[in-house]
Structures are given as structure tokens and as C-alpha cells.
Write a protein that holds these residues in place. Structure first.
Motif, short mmCIF file in Angstrom:
data_model
loop_
_atom_site.label_atom_id
_atom_site.label_comp_id
_atom_site.label_asym_id
_atom_site.label_seq_id
_atom_site.Cartn_x
_atom_site.Cartn_y
_atom_site.Cartn_z
N TYR A 145 54.03 35.24 48.87
CA TYR A 145 54.77 33.99 48.32
C TYR A 145 56.32 34.65 48.98
N THR A 169 40.94 30.90 40.13
CA THR A 169 39.95 31.95 40.07
C THR A 169 40.25 32.52 39.07
N SER A 202 52.32 38.20 38.43
CA SER A 202 52.52 37.72 39.18
C SER A 202 51.68 36.73 40.24
N LEU A 203 50.58 38.00 40.74
CA LEU A 203 50.44 37.46 41.76
C LEU A 203 49.86 36.33 42.00
N CYS A 204 48.82 35.47 40.33
CA CYS A 204 48.20 34.35 40.44
C CYS A 204 48.84 33.34 40.91
N SER A 205 50.03 32.93 40.48
CA SER A 205 51.21 31.96 40.53
C SER A 205 52.62 32.20 40.52
N GLU A 245 44.67 38.56 31.88
CA GLU A 245 46.40 39.13 32.53
C GLU A 245 45.95 37.66 33.08
N LEU A 262 42.70 35.19 39.10
CA LEU A 262 43.26 35.94 40.89
C LEU A 262 44.20 34.59 41.45
N ASP A 263 44.41 33.50 40.91
CA ASP A 263 44.22 32.24 41.06
C ASP A 263 44.45 30.96 40.00
N TYR A 264 46.55 30.58 40.22
CA TYR A 264 46.18 30.05 39.35
C TYR A 264 46.01 27.92 39.13
N ASP A 265 45.36 27.21 38.88
CA ASP A 265 45.05 25.97 38.58
C ASP A 265 45.12 25.18 37.67
N GLN A 304 47.23 28.21 46.14
CA GLN A 304 48.03 28.77 46.09
C GLN A 304 49.42 29.14 46.44
N TYR A 309 52.46 40.61 46.65
CA TYR A 309 51.65 41.44 46.10
C TYR A 309 50.01 41.28 46.04
N PHE A 346 38.94 47.86 35.41
CA PHE A 346 37.92 47.62 35.56
C PHE A 346 37.62 48.58 37.61
N ILE A 351 38.77 36.54 37.14
CA ILE A 351 37.53 37.92 37.78
C ILE A 351 37.75 38.54 36.21
N CYS A 352 36.64 38.54 35.92
CA CYS A 352 36.48 39.90 34.39
C CYS A 352 35.55 40.79 34.96
N GLY A 353 35.96 42.39 34.61
CA GLY A 353 35.37 43.05 34.17
C GLY A 353 34.94 43.83 33.27
N ILE A 383 40.91 38.81 35.22
CA ILE A 383 42.07 39.01 35.80
C ILE A 383 42.07 37.40 36.51
N ASN A 437 40.56 25.12 42.45
CA ASN A 437 40.98 26.03 42.75
C ASN A 437 41.43 27.86 41.75
#
Lengths: 276, 245
Positions: free
Chosen positions: B53, A57, A87-90, A84, A142-145, B34, B124, B81, A59-61, A140, A55
Motif C-alpha cells: 500500500y 478473497t 492489515s494486509l487485506c484492506s 483474521e 487476503l483481500d477485503y471487498d 484492493q 505486508y 496453518f 483462505i481457510c486452513g 484469513i 474481489n
């Protein structure tokens, strides 16, 4: 019933699984989560990659800019990594300035770049003492697990392999730089560092690729970074329960095996996008 | 050098679209595990991600809780980016703060907040690649994410931009068309009732022309609605198929 038990006694819940040599998500102790990588999906970046580790996710730019090199290293460019964890990811992260974990991850990535010599900084030099490339590598989540370090290093490597830099020449007469956007060259990737993380349970048990839940319950974590010649680039063990030399050796052996799998995956994906 | 022609004599735009034509719209719901709700959207080359959330207990100062309805908290950020030139501040600059506020106002108008007093809903949005219509892509993605989270809405919120070039109204502007600097408006519409949740017109425009621009934006919003509705129905069908096994 099981969910109630898990909520009240999460550690005991896990121990019951570990005793049977498996984990609540159905993996064995030495098993990684399904890993996928998608390269070059962001066209505004000079190189990009999206990595999914179960889970998790990331992304690297990579954005390239030109700048004057530092005075004491006139023939070198710069690589600026940044991780980064928005707060979006968890829910565990607050918005605002980067937290401790994000800063620690950024520093870890910077150390990996430095130690592994993934790119020779001399390759980023355009004109000695005058002009060099700066590669901003923004990672960044995007989803922290859990296991953010493995995913980040993988995404960074895949994105750097995707970077195409335009050729820049300096006009001798005017002293101005000329950019030829038609002629693009890939970066020379010297080494392929791959990170492998382990969580230590109850001071003895090693499990690979921990999820966020497992990281929270574990008594310690270890991250081993190796390159394709099986050389160590970094061994990162931020405190936690002590580990014997033999266990650490075990980690390194497993990291080397993991490196081969990841390298195979990345080669397959880069090959599949090349023909276009 | 001649200025860039935004509408050719044959009635085509620089990317080959007709004036009222939208860019290719692709969306997916439930992309992450999540959060309570998530969605990813691509409108042409603009790519956005929305995550929801909540509704959950107030986080931070409890004094901020509203006694009669839920607090909607939005945060807009652009990946460094995502633009041609590297963005130094991904969020927290004035433009992002303004965008966050607009999103909050849009969704306060659409979510049935009075069902969740004293709680909080976090939305978000993250722009991964920007090519015009960032606000619109964010609204559309956030709508899907809110639906994915199972939060009751009055209606879909569909957004689209529209601009005016030589008396012709163009729908769903790309970055190239936005940068040309003509009059342009962003509209967030609740398509079933035809009510406007948000309308923003930043540049000077004769009031006689407003009708044409609104009509173009409204038409585009309804077209977006058709696509979003299909995405939601497909997603629900997939979910029920999974449950059926």
C-alpha cells in the motif's frame, strides 16, 4: 465526471444506479459475484480452501491436534474457529490485536458451527474421556471487498470437506496413543451450511452479496444461513434499519436458492480433485 | 539410525536437486484488486503473498514522518496453518519481528525513498505455507508487489539462501536442509549492480568457506532475477494487451 460525482456524493451515485435496477459493477440487484473455490492447495494444513467472491478473497486452513476432552463433555472434541482480518487485506484494518469486525465474524462462525451441527462433535472423540480431536479452523482474509461472512462460511465448509485425519488408536497395555499416518479418514460432514448476505438500502431496497463500498453506504445488513434441508441455521441482522417480515421471508427464499448453487459448486470441485 | 544424507555420493540432494539448482519458482503479479500492488510466489513448497500500500500519507503519529524520504513499514506474518505444527502466534513474536525488520532494511536499501518525502509505504507479507527460505520468498514476492505498485526501485531485490554441506555449497535450502543445522546464509542481492542489500549468516563458518557460500547464494539470486524479470515482462505485456482493446 462520474468519478468526481461518486467521490462527492457516493450515496446519490448509488441511488441513481439502484433506480435503474442495476449496480455500478454491472450486476443486477439480486446477482452474486463470480464465486470460485480452490480446495487443498495448502499441504501443511490438514484441510484447506481458498474462496473468491468477486474481489473478496478468503483462505481457510484447518489444523488438527489431539487434546483431552472437557470433563463435562467427555465424548466430544472441539472446533475452534478464528477469523483474521489482517492489515494486509484492506487499509481499513490496523495491525495489532483483532478488531471488532474480526471478533464479531469469529463469533458468528462459531455460532454457525454450533447451530448447524456441521460436524457432530462426538465424531471427533478418539477415546471417551481421554483423547479427542481439536480442529483449529483459521480463516484469513487476503483481500477485503465486502461480504466476508459468506466467503468465510463457504471457505470453512470447503476446508472441512477436505480434512483427512489420521487414524488414532489407544494401546490397551501401555495406555499410549498410536497414530497411523498411512490410514487417513475424511471427516463426516453432517450438514452443509451456506450463508447469504444482503444489504438494505434506504430502509427498503435489498441487494445481495454487497461489496465493501455497498456495505459502507447501506443502512443495514442481513445474513441468512441455511442447510441442505432448507432449514435455518442462523439469521443475523446486526441492527440497522428495520425490516418487515415479508422482506425477511424474501431473504430466506433467496438464501435457499443460493444454497443450491453453492452446493453444486462445492460438489463439482470436490469431485474434480478426488481422482488423484 | 544414520543421519539424513543431505548430499548423496552422486551429488544429489534429498529432493533430487543438484547443489546449485533452485526449486521450482512460480510467481504472479497483481493478484488482488484492493491494494496498490500485490504478488504471489511459490518456491517449491514455500508459498508467500506480498501486498503493498502506498506511497500514501503517514498513518498514525505524524511525528514519525521522515522529512527527506519515505518511511518503509513492513509486516511479516505466518499463517497458523503454514507449518507442520500449528503456530500459536501468527505475528508479533520475536522471530516475526526480526523478519519484519530485515524486510524493512532490505527494501529501504532498494526503494528510491527520497522521491517520496514525508510519506509511507506499507509492505505486508504473509507466508501461507512454509518449507524453508521464508525470508527469501518474502523478499522476492515483495519485490514483485512493489513493482506492481509502480514504486521506483534501484533494481530488483532477489533473495536466496545457501548452505554448506561437506564442502559443497547448496543453493535455495528447503526446510529439511535448514533444519539439519549446518551453516547457512540468506542473501538479498541487487543483481544488476551486484550489490548486497542484506546478508545474514547465523552460524559459525570458516572465513575461507564464505566465498563459496556467497557464490552459491549469488548465483541463485541471479537465477531468481531471471525468473522475476520474465514474470514482470509477461505481466506488463498482458496489461498492455488489455489496454490496447
Amino acid at each position: 465526471m462520474a468519478t468526481a460525482f461518486k467521490t462527492v456524493e457516493p450515496l446519490e451515485y448509488y441511488r441513481r444506479f439502484l433506480k435503474e435496477n442495476c449496480r455500478p459493477d454491472g450486476r443486477e440487484l439480486g446477482e452474486f459475484r463470480a464465486t470460485t473455490v480452490n480446495i487443498g492447495s495448502i499441504t501443511t494444513a490438514d484441510g484447506s480452501a481458498l474462496v473468491k467472491l468477486g474481489n473478496t478473497t478468503v483462505i481457510c486452513g484447518v489444523k488438527a491436534e489431539v487434546a483431552a476432552p472437557a470433563v463435562d463433555s467427555a465424548n466430544k472434541g472441539y472446533i475452534v474457529p478464528n477469523v483474521e482480518l489482517p492489515s494486509l487485506c484492506s487499509t481499513r484494518f490496523r495491525s495489532g490485536p483483532p478488531g471488532e469486525e474480526a471478533q464479531a465474524a469469529s463469533q458468528f462462525i462459531a455460532d454457525v458451527i454450533e447451530n448447524s451441527q456441521i460436524i457432530a462433535k462426538e465424531d471427533l472423540c478418539i477415546a471417551n474421556g481421554k483423547l479427542a480431536w481439536v480442529l483449529y479452523c483459521d480463516i484469513i482474509c487476503l483481500d477485503y471487498d465486502g461480504n466476508i461472512l459468506d466467503a468465510s462460511v463457504f471457505a470453512l465448509l470447503a476446508a472441512l470437506k477436505n480434512v483427512q485425519l489420521p487414524s488414532v488408536t489407544i494401546n490397551e497395555e501401555t495406555g499410549l496413543s498410536e497414530v497411523n499416518l498411512k490410514q487417513k479418514n475424511p471427516l463426516v460432514i453432517r450438514k452443509h451450511p451456506v450463508a447469504t448476505s444482503f444489504a438494505i438500502f434506504d430502509d427498503t431496497l435489498l441487494i445481495v452479496d454487497p461489496t465493501a463500498e455497498e456495505e459502507d453506504l447501506a443502512t443495514g445488513t442481513v445474513t441468512v444461513v441455511t442447510d441442505e434441508e432448507d432449514r435455518l441455521c442462523s439469521v443475523h441482522k446486526p441492527g440497522g434499519s428495520p425490516l418487515t417480515g415479508a422482506k425477511l421471508q424474501d431473504c430466506i427464499t433467496r438464501a435457499i436458492t443460493r444454497h443450491k448453487e453453492v452446493k453444486k459448486l462445492i460438489d463439482k470441485v470436490t469431485k474434480s480433485i478426488k481422482p488423484n | 539410525m544414520a543421519a539424513l544424507e543431505l548430499l548423496s555420493a552422486e551429488g544429489f540432494r534429498p529432493d533430487g536437486r543438484r547443489p546449485a539448482e533452485l526449486r521450482k519458482l512460480r510467481a504472479r503479479m497483481g493478484v488482488f484488486a484492493q491494494p496498490d500492488g500485490s504478488a504471489y510466489i511459490e518456491q517449491g513448497n514455500t508459498k508467500a503473498l506480498a501486498v503493498v500500500y502506498g506511497p500514501h500519507e503517514m498513518r498514525g503519529p505524524r511525528s514519525k514522518a521522515l522529512p527527506d524520504r519515505a518511511l518503509v513499514n513492513c509486516q511479516y506474518s505466518m499463517a497458523t496453518f503454514s507449518t507442520g505444527e500449528r503456530k500459536r502466534r501468527p505475528h508479533g513474536d520475536r522471530k516475526s519481528s526480526e523478519m519484519s525488520l530485515h524486510l524493512k532494511q532490505t527494501f529501504e536499501a532498494a526503494i528510491l525513498t527520497e522521491l517520496f518525502p514525508r510519506s509511507q509505504i506499507d509492505i505486508y507479507v504473509q507466508i501461507l505455507q512454509a518449507d524453508g527460505g521464508n525470508y527469501c520468498a518474502c523478499v522476492n514476492a515483495a519485490t514483485l508487489a512493489v513493482i506492481d505498485a509502480g514504486i521506483p526501485l534501484r533494481d530488483y531485490v532477489c533473495a536466496s539462501s545457501a548452505g554448506l554441506v561437506e564442502d559443497a555449497a547448496l543453493a535455495d535450502l528447503s526446510y529439511l536442509e535448514e533444519a539439519a543445522g549446518g551453516p547457512q546464509a540468506a542473501l538479498a542481492l541487487l543483481p544488476t549492480s551486484g550489490q548486497m542489500a542484506l546478508l545474514q549468516l547465523d552460524s559459525r563458518l570458516h572465513e575461507d568457506r564464505l566465498g563459496a557460500v556467497l557464490e552459491a547464494a549469488g548465483g541463485a539470486c541471479r537465477a531468481v532475477h531471471a525468473v522475476l524479470d520474465r514474470v514482470v515482462r509477461e505481466h506488463v505485456r498482458e496489461l498492455t494487451a488489455l489496454l490496447g482493446d
